[in-house]
Design a protein around this motif. Structure first.
Motif, mmCIF file in Angstrom:
data_model
loop_
_atom_site.group_PDB
_atom_site.id
_atom_site.type_symbol
_atom_site.label_atom_id
_atom_site.label_comp_id
_atom_site.label_asym_id
_atom_site.label_seq_id
_atom_site.Cartn_x
_atom_site.Cartn_y
_atom_site.Cartn_z
ATOM 1 N N LEU A 1 -8.660 -3.701 -3.994
ATOM 2 C CA LEU A 1 -8.398 -3.849 -2.558
ATOM 3 C C LEU A 1 -9.610 -4.407 -1.828
ATOM 4 C CD1 LEU A 1 -6.384 -0.555 -1.908
ATOM 5 C CD2 LEU A 1 -5.504 -2.876 -2.177
ATOM 6 N N THR B 1 -9.565 0.664 -5.851
ATOM 7 C CA THR B 1 -10.410 0.447 -4.663
ATOM 8 C C THR B 1 -11.117 -0.889 -4.752
ATOM 9 O OG1 THR B 1 -10.763 2.835 -4.468
ATOM 10 C CG2 THR B 1 -12.329 1.391 -3.346
ATOM 11 N N GLN C 1 -16.135 -0.748 0.746
ATOM 12 C CA GLN C 1 -14.857 -0.740 1.459
ATOM 13 C C GLN C 1 -14.978 -0.007 2.790
ATOM 14 O OE1 GLN C 1 -11.549 1.911 0.198
ATOM 15 N NE2 GLN C 1 -10.552 -0.004 -0.440
ATOM 16 N N VAL D 1 -5.379 3.351 2.153
ATOM 17 C CA VAL D 1 -6.309 2.501 1.406
ATOM 18 C C VAL D 1 -7.510 3.318 0.945
ATOM 19 C CG1 VAL D 1 -7.947 0.597 1.650
ATOM 20 C CG2 VAL D 1 -5.601 0.328 2.476
ATOM 21 N N VAL E 1 0.842 -1.204 0.000
ATOM 22 C CA VAL E 1 0.000 0.000 0.000
ATOM 23 C C VAL E 1 0.872 1.247 0.000
ATOM 24 C CG1 VAL E 1 -1.682 1.318 1.336
ATOM 25 C CG2 VAL E 1 -1.964 -1.149 1.073
ATOM 26 N N THR F 1 -2.233 3.040 7.378
ATOM 27 C CA THR F 1 -2.553 2.151 6.257
ATOM 28 C C THR F 1 -3.988 2.334 5.817
ATOM 29 O OG1 THR F 1 -0.944 0.539 7.084
ATOM 30 C CG2 THR F 1 -2.579 -0.245 5.510
#
Length: 1617
Positions: free
Chosen positions: A552, A549, A605, A578, A528, A574
């Motif tokens: 992930l 996105t 997410q 993200v 990341v 992190t």
């Protein structure tokens, strides 16, 4: 004197140390030396005085002459001889003299005149035989080494110095680099020169005793080493101590130089060489307890250091002097001497180091192929050439966990290195780093199997257990993986921004990304960080969509990722990073499913992170959290009430929203899918006639399976959950599942082969050990594997393991009565698995014991091995050594003999292995004739129309096995062609009660007996037509009328009897019958389209009896899913086609292919079948049959060249296609198979990414749209679209192979065209580029063409060759179409040509060797007699020496291009086929110039390291190279101008190195030693060489008196014990 020295044996046992210490001569000899040295009596230490009186008081006293002043030197020898005369045992006296002299060396080293007198003494005593240099010098050096420093401290210092120096050079830490006094010689007797040899992988520590121990008459402790140590360490200052060390070393060197005037034993030279190198490497060694700066200052400022350094250098130069060749210069090359630290400012030392570097670099070139840095796995072939190939004796489990080395890093000696420690030392941005990342990028684009990934990856350091050591075979680091993954993300983002539809590419990549992350190969937090840095700094303009996105979001539920976001100390940072990848969706089609998913994925997410951790909630996007309510609202509306979601009629927005739900509410989505699949309820299946009416079978009603276009958008987390849930329903449920559920389950596995694959037998056993014992579970698993997942297992590299698992089932059932259905299905699956294998395999997992295969599988295995060896070769030549043993295993239980017509197409190695096998067919008929009377009597009682039904059990219980195998043969005889003559009911009952293997045996014996009776009746005058009708009618009774025997096995049995002229005619008659045609037609109607994953309708379940017939369905209750008698024929028809071609029945084969074309469309391996049959029968197939074979394929989906249809249907088949056709073919390989040279994602422009996509799209077939995925096939192919051969790179490469094999011209014409393209491609491309863009285009293109001999021009080919002009290849747009500069493209076209030729059968190889040697021989460098030798040698060096010359500097020569082509060809060739490469050298002979010698070594030399694990082939290749060395430098050489031996010093060094490499089986280590038989081979060849060349190879022989290698080889030196 030399002679006397040589006559003394080094193995003379030394006297016990006590006898030396107390020898009566010791004191007078010591007094004599003391007197002449002027030391005086008080100079001796007290410990010596105590030894004056021996324990025996009565011992005779001996008096020496006593003088006050040292007498003249000339008197010494007279006094010594007077003393010597008092002792008759001169050998004992010599031991005493040497023992006394060694301490005196240390005492006198600081005194010039005494040192000189010591040398005078040694020279004088040597003259009268009282000094043996072979024992004295090793003892002296051993004592000096032990006296200078404490052993532990010394080893530590040396280890520290050497390790640091090697780490800077990129090599591995060495083993012990200096020896103590007890093993000053080699720690491994096979390599006397190992103490500073550290090239290659770390050697195993050796604890073998020193081979030099027997050379020294006394131990170091026996010669007063305490005296030496006191002399060296007792001084008041470090400076004095250092000076003492320097003086002692300098005196030792002078003594050694004196000794070298005599002829010494090889092992003595080795010991001296070893010590000199150790002294030089550790010239600045430190002493314990002293300030380092003082030590370094004292060493560097003291002139005595330089003095002894020079003396050491003098010794080394004398040892490696090629006039004497006491030690091969090669030993300097493989030492780490040139990497010493703190090199003193000394010209003499620099001179030696520079010479070592020069010769080492020249030698290393012979280890490397031209353009070797371009050699990289293409994944266009299943063969991944591997540096760590296991031997065949390894267990399958060990092989399964073996690491692959798809590429390697070169050591300074040109050796390929692997290992995690090597990988971690690779500097980012270096050429090695870029090559590794290039390989990984290509793998991410071309998706090799997860098995490949598992074998090359290592865990990221943050996930690795502390107890885990270094991975030996690793070649990629987690940092490399991380960089390549980010590159791929950037590349796909650029394609997305350029409006190229690459959704399929993102889906394929997400599968790999999920797999890599879950496997722990990527450090998520580090990934990341680097992704944020890349997208915010270097490529900030690229991220415009939510694809990152979404990517992930796919992995956010992986445990490692959740830990990073929930428990790691950096979780907040992190999480923020993200979330930073979110972008507002700007899709041009907002209603498409992908756009809907990308629009809501950030919300998904945020919701997931919100549920993970409360500390990071403040950083979440509230807008996205609120957006999650829209998802909830849509879901409530879609699933409210009892209404079931109709997946078959969902609009695009609904599909997209359901995809979103799979990311936020996986469990409800899972339940909805499962509800859909069971929504139609259940139904009772009607029992068959063989079941009791009370038996109830409940089955799920059929619905439509979920379309793959819908499944592909599911989150991988849901797919994983869904697969487990479906397995519970499929294998653990009480209700028989629907075909829809089975089909949906297999589709899940196909869309995510990296993330979801599981080996079913192992997986189910781990889940529940009793699962496979449940009725129906084994059947269902076997059906799924045979009819749905076979290509997936091959793609995963699990075909062999599955074959062994299925073999266990077969082995357990073949002798069990009644279980015919499971057995035949397993056997059919095993047939398909054997046919699917594309490399050598064992018939048993362990490789030992008799085979567990059935007779049918044994026969098919032999055929498959023949096809594999002939069409694909054997990757490991050592496998051939086990071929005979494997065939013996197969034939141990088989009585079959192949016909001559079949054997003539077998590869020679198979023919030879089977040639001695006796023909047992006549024996089988004799056995039948002996049993015939009994069999007919039994059959009459059992099978007469009025036979008693109770006799069935009597027959089964009491008949003998040797009679039961003839039951069907007896029935055939009694039938007389009329079915009503026998009781089919009794026959059917008996056959069903037989074991499956007994039924198989009955089929084979029935065929033998039937053909035998036909021959007899034919001789009796019966018409062949009548006999054929009778035979076909009888067999139809067995397979159609009463369905008593399996049709597939019967057809195979008949096909195998092609030695009988009627067998194949009967096969064709059976295949032509209307019953079979009707069954095939019904099968195709019921099965749906061949591409089952595209079928959106409801699957129809066929009744068990209709699908499988009476014999297989008897008493069975479990319904079929995909199984069918017609489907069982899929692996059989290709075998029949093979046999028809072998028997020259070409028209029949063509007709049969046309007749069964509809059925063959369902064959999962049809692409492989077409490729292999064209290669197996290359040169024997008529054009009409070739076209019919090609039509087996779905032509519209195969990337054939545009002009290919015209080429195969040419009205003039003798005319070779134009060069433009072949160049286009090669360009397709460059664009789609060869790994790209550059990473387009780093170029910073969208146009580059678009160009990359266009380049990749070359040669692709027209797009085939799918529902829900518009234009999906325009991007990267998903695995389910190319299941055979498995990857798009394989498809492109194998399609090119098919095209070449189908052309109606000879292999010679094809190869000539390809070679001409390679020879001329560089100037052609560059001229084309210049004409289009001007001479300034590119970096020096056109302007840097070589001014020395340019083979790129047609002049280089010689006037006698027919040379195509530049216009023969239309290259106007080639460079622009490829995305490369003309310089890059020319190099890659050469690589592509070598790769293509390596896939073709050996017919093409022979032509390639002929064509390339023709070009080399006719090159004007070698034919123009006016050229000087210097000019020719310069031209050869210009073309061939630098391995990267052509790629880096735009140079082009005919010979350079040809050699680069051969090296590309060799690098892709299986080892077995490399044996043919020796033909090149044989065709170049006689070699009459050094230039041609160098060309020959440049071509074949790099093969030798490649053959390190194939000893026989290595020896053959080495022998061929030695033969041309004899041509040029032989005693009877016809060369016009004698060349000096120094001109081939690099070749001599290479020969030394490569035999050590082969002896080690890999990179040369300190313990590496040549094989004795290789030494003998070179020794024999050297006998024919000129004396000066013979002299340079004097150590490469088995003579222990002349070779340092032989003298220390444990197999050549007899054990003294």
């Amino acid at each position: 004197m030399d002679q006397s020295q040589n006559q003394r044996s080094l193995t003379t046992p030394p006297p016990p140390s006590r006898s030396v210490q107390f020898h009566p001569a010791r004191v007078p000899i010591l007094d004599l030396f003391t007197l002449y040295l002027g030391l005086g009596r008080n100079s001796r230490n007290k410990p010596d005085d105590s030894l004056r009186e021996p324990p025996n008081k009565a011992q005779k006293r001996v008096h020496a002459i006593n003088r006050e002043l040292p007498p003249p030197n000339e008197q010494f020898i007279l006094d010594f001889e007077q003393l010597q005369s008092q002792f008759p045992d001169h050998e004992q006296l010599r031991f005493v003299v040497e023992a006394v002299l060694i301490p005196l060396v240390a005492q006198c080293s600081g005194h010039g005149s005494r040192s000189d007198f010591l040398i005078f003494i040694l020279r004088s005593l040597s003259g009268i035989g009282c000094i043996n240099w072979d024992t004295f010098l090793p003892s002296l050096l051993s004592s000096v080494s032990s006296a200078e420093l404490p052993v532990g401290q010394m080893s530590q210092a040396v280890s520290t110095i050497t390790s640091s120096s090697l780490s800077q050079s990129g090599m591995l830490p060495p083993p012990n680099t200096i020896t103590n006094s007890s093993n000053f010689q080699s720690s491994n007797p096979a390599s006397p020169l190992n103490s500073v040899h550290t090239i290659g992988s770390p050697a195993q520590p050796s604890i073998e005793p020193s081979s030099g121990a027997a050379l020294s008459p006394v131990k170091s402790s026996d010669i007063s080493s305490s005296q030496l140590q006191s002399k060296l360490r007792g001084g008041p200052s470090v400076e004095n101590n250092d000076i003492s060390n320097s003086n002692l070393r300098q005196l030792c060197c002078k003594i050694i130089l004196t000794g070298l005037e005599f002829s010494l034993k090889p092992v003595t030279y080795a010991g001296i060489f070893n010590h000199m190198l150790n002294w030089l490497v550790n010239w600045d060694q430190r002493q314990h307890g002293v300030d380092e700066s003082v030590i370094l200052k004292s060493w560097r400022l003291d002139k005595t250091v330089i003095a002894w350094l020079h003396s050491c250098l003098d010794v080394i130069w004398l040892l490696v002097d090629e006039g004497k060749c006491r030690v091969p210069f090669y030993e300097l090359l493989r030492s780490d001497f040139q990497f010493i630290e703190n090199i003193p400012d000394d010209e003499a030392l620099f001179t030696l180091i520079l010479e070592i570097h020069r010769r080492r670099d020249m030698m290393a070139l012979h280890m490397q192929m031209l353009d070797q840095h371009l050699h990289c796995p293409t994944f266009g072939t299943h063969r991944i050439l591997n540096q760590t190939t296991p031997t065949i004796s390894n267990s399958n489990e060990a092989i399964a966990h073996l690491r692959l080395s798809p590429l390697s890093y070169l050591s300074v000696l040109g050796e390929p290195l692997q290992g995690e420690d090597i990988t971690t030392s690779i500097q980012k941005g270096s050429l090695d780093w870029e090559r590794a990342v290039r390989c990984i990028r290509h793998a991410l684009r071309t998706t090799p199997s997860p098995d490949w990934w598992r074998r090359v990856l290592v865990l990221a350091p943050c996930y690795r257990p502390s107890s885990q050591g270094i991975t030996a075979g690793a070649v990629f680091s987690s940092e490399m993986i991380c960089e390549a993954v980010i590159d791929r993300i950037v590349e796909l983002s650029k394609l997305t921004n350029s409006e190229i539809n690459c959704w399929q590419d993102w889906l394929v990549f997400s599968d790999i990304f999920y797999f890599l992350t879950k496997s722990g190969c990527i450090d998520f937090i580090d990934f990341v960080d680097k992704l944020v840095s890349r997208l915010s700094v270097g490529d900030h303009h690229i991220l415009r969509t939510n694809h990152v996105t979404w990517l992930l979001a796919q992995i956010i539920r992986i445990e490692l990722v959740m830990n990073a976001l929930n428990a790691d100390s950096r979780k907040v940072e992190t999480t923020r990073k993200v979330l930073s990848f979110h972008r507002e969706d700007r899709s041009s089609d907002p209603s498409s499913p992908q756009s809907v998913l990308l629009d809501f994925v950030s919300s998904c997410q945020n919701l997931r992170i919100w549920s993970l951790n409360t500390t990071t909630r403040d950083y979440l996007n509230n807008e996205q959290l609120q957006k999650g309510k829209q998802i909830d609202e849509w879901w409530r509306q879609a699933s409210k009430g009892d209404r079931m979601m109709d997946y078959m009629n969902m609009d695009e927005r609904s599909i997209g929203m359901f995809w979103v739900v799979t990311y936020t509410m996986a469990q409800p989505a899972l339940e909805t899918v499962m509800n859909w699949l069971t929504s139609a309820g259940v139904i009772d299946l009607l029992p068959t006639t063989n079941l009791q009416p009370a038996e109830r079978i409940v089955c799920t009603r059929e619905v439509s399976p979920l379309p793959i276009s819908l499944l592909s958008g599911f989150s991988l987390n849901l797919c994983l959950k869904l697969s487990y849930q479906m397995e519970d329903s499929l294998f653990s449920g009480q209700i028989i599942p629907s075909i829809a559920m089975v089909e949906t389950y297999t589709r899940l596995l196909l869309i995510a082969p990296h993330s979801l694959f599981r080996s079913h037998f192992n997986h189910l056993v781990q889940k529940n050990p009793s699962l496979l014992s449940k009725p129906g579970v084994t059947l269902l698993v076997l059906e799924m594997l045979n009819y749905r997942l076979l290509p997936l297992y091959r793609y995963q590299g699990k075909s062999k393991a599955l074959m062994y698992d299925v073999t266990k089932i077969i082995s357990a059932l073949k002798g069990k009565r009644g279980d015919h259905r499971v057995f035949r299905l397993a056997e059919n699956l095993c047939l398909n698995l054997i046919f699917s294998l594309r490399d050598f395999f064992l018939v048993k997992r362990e490789g030992k014991g008799p085979t567990e295969f059935t007779e049918t599988l044994n026969r098919v295995t032999v055929i498959t091995l023949s096809i594999l060896i002939k069409t694909r070769g054997i990757a490991d030549a050592d496998h051939l050594l086990y071929l005979q043993n494997m065939l013996d295993q197969i034939m141990a239980v088989s009585v079959h003999t192949w016909s001559e017509k079949t054997l003539r197409y077998f590869p020679s190695v198979m023919r030879e292995a089977l040639s001695g096998r006796p023909d047992k067919r006549s024996l089988a008929i004799q056995t039948w004739q002996q049993a015939e009377t009994t069999v007919i009597n039994q059959c009459t009682q059992l099978l007469s129309p009025s036979a008693d039904p109770s006799y069935v059990m009597t027959y089964i219980s009491h008949s003998f096995p040797q009679h039961r195998q003839y039951l069907c043969a007896g029935a055939l005889i009694l039938m007389h062609g009329h079915a009503e003559n026998i009781n089919s009911g009794n026959l059917g009952r008996v056959l069903r009660e037989f074991s499956p293997e007994e039924v198989t045996s009955n089929i084979y014996t029935m065929v033998d007996v039937m053909l035998h009776h036909m021959q007899i009746e034919l001789q009796q005058g019966h018409l062949i037509q009548d006999l054929m009708l009778k035979a076909c009618a009888s067999l139809a009774f067995f397979v159609w009328t009463n369905e008593l025997l399996p049709l597939d096995i019967l057809l195979l049995a008949l096909t195998d009897r092609d030695d009988d002229p009627h067998a194949l005619r009967i096969v064709i008659s059976l295949l032509d019958r209307q019953e079979l045609q009707q069954r095939v037609k019904l099968f195709c109607l019921a099965r749906g389209p061949p591409e089952h994953w595209l079928h959106t309708g409801v699957f129809k379940r066929v009744e068990l009896q209709k699908a499988l017939g009476n014999h297989l369905s008897w008493k069975d209750r479990y319904p079929v899913f995909f199984d069918d008698i017609a489907a069982r024929l899929l692996p059989i028809i290709p075998l029949i086609i093979y046999r028809l071609i072998e028997n020259d029945a070409m028209d029949t084969a063509e007709r049969l292919l046309a007749l069964y074309s509809q059925l063959l469309a369902y064959y999962p391996l049809r692409f492989t079948f077409v490729r292999d049959i064209l290669a197996y029968f290359y040169g024997h197939l008529p054009g009409k049959l070739i076209v019919r074979i090609l039509n087996v394929l779905d032509i519209s989906k195969i990337p054939f060249s545009e002009s290919f249809p015209q080429q195969i249907s040419s009205s003039n088949p003798a005319m070779c296609p134009p060069l433009d056709y072949f160049t286009t073919l090669l360009l397709g390989i460059v664009n789609n198979v060869i790994p790209p040279l550059h990473n387009n994602s780093k170029s910073g422009t969208i146009g580059d990414a678009s160009n990359s996509a266009l380049r990749t799209a070359q040669n692709k077939p027209p797009a085939v749209s799918q529902s829900g995925l518009p234009n999906a096939s325009e991007g990267q192919k998903a695995f389910y679209q190319i299941q055979d051969p498995g990857t798009y790179t394989q498809l492109v490469l194998e399609t090119a192979v098919i095209e070449i094999l189908s052309l109606p011209v000879s292999a010679s014409q094809i190869v000539q065209s390809l070679v001409q393209i390679v020879v001329n491609i560089q100037p052609t491309l560059i001229q084309s580029s210049d004409s289009l863009h001007g001479s300034s285009n590119g970096v020096g293109q056109g302007s840097v063409l070589p001014t020395s001999p340019s083979g790129g021009s047609t002049d280089s080919l010689g006037g006698s060759r027919s040379t195509p002009s530049a216009s023969g290849v239309n290259t106007t747009n080639f460079a622009s179409r490829s995305g490369y500069t003309s310089q890059q493209l020319s190099c890659l076209l050469i690589q592509a040509c070598g790769l293509l030729l390596a896939q073709l059968p050996p017919d093409f190889h022979a032509q390639l060797y002929l064509e390339t040697t023709h070009i080399i021989k006719e090159n004007w460098w070698l034919t123009d007699m006016k050229r000087s030798l210097v000019e020719i040698d310069s031209a050869v060096g210009y073309a061939l020496l630098d391995p990267t010359w052509a790629a880096q500097n735009n140079t082009s020569t005919a010979i350079g291009n040809v050699v680069a082509l051969l090296h590309s060809f060799f690098s892709n060739l299986p080892q077995e086929w490399l044996e043919g490469s020796n033909v090149i050298i044989k065709q170049l002979r006689p070699v009459t110039s050094i230039a041609m010698l160098r060309i020959a070594f440049r071509i074949t030399g790099p093969l030798l390291p490649k053959l390190a694990n194939a000893h026989t082939l290595f020896s053959k290749t080495l022998s061929v190279l030695l033969s041309i060395l004899v041509d040029v430098f032989g005693k009877n050489s016809q060369i016009s101008i004698a060349a000096d031996a120094s001109e081939i010093a690099d070749i001599i060094d290479f020969l030394h190195h490569v035999i050590h490499y082969e002896g080690q089986g890999g990179p040369v280590q300190a313990s590496s030693k040549p094989r004795p038989d290789v030494l003998a081979l070179i020794g024999r060849a050297a006998e024919s060489l000129r004396p000066d060349i013979q002299h340079l190879l004097s150590h490469l022989n088995t003579d222990v008196n002349s070779s340092v290698y032989a003298a220390s080889h444990p197999k050549l030196v007899p054990n003294p014990a």
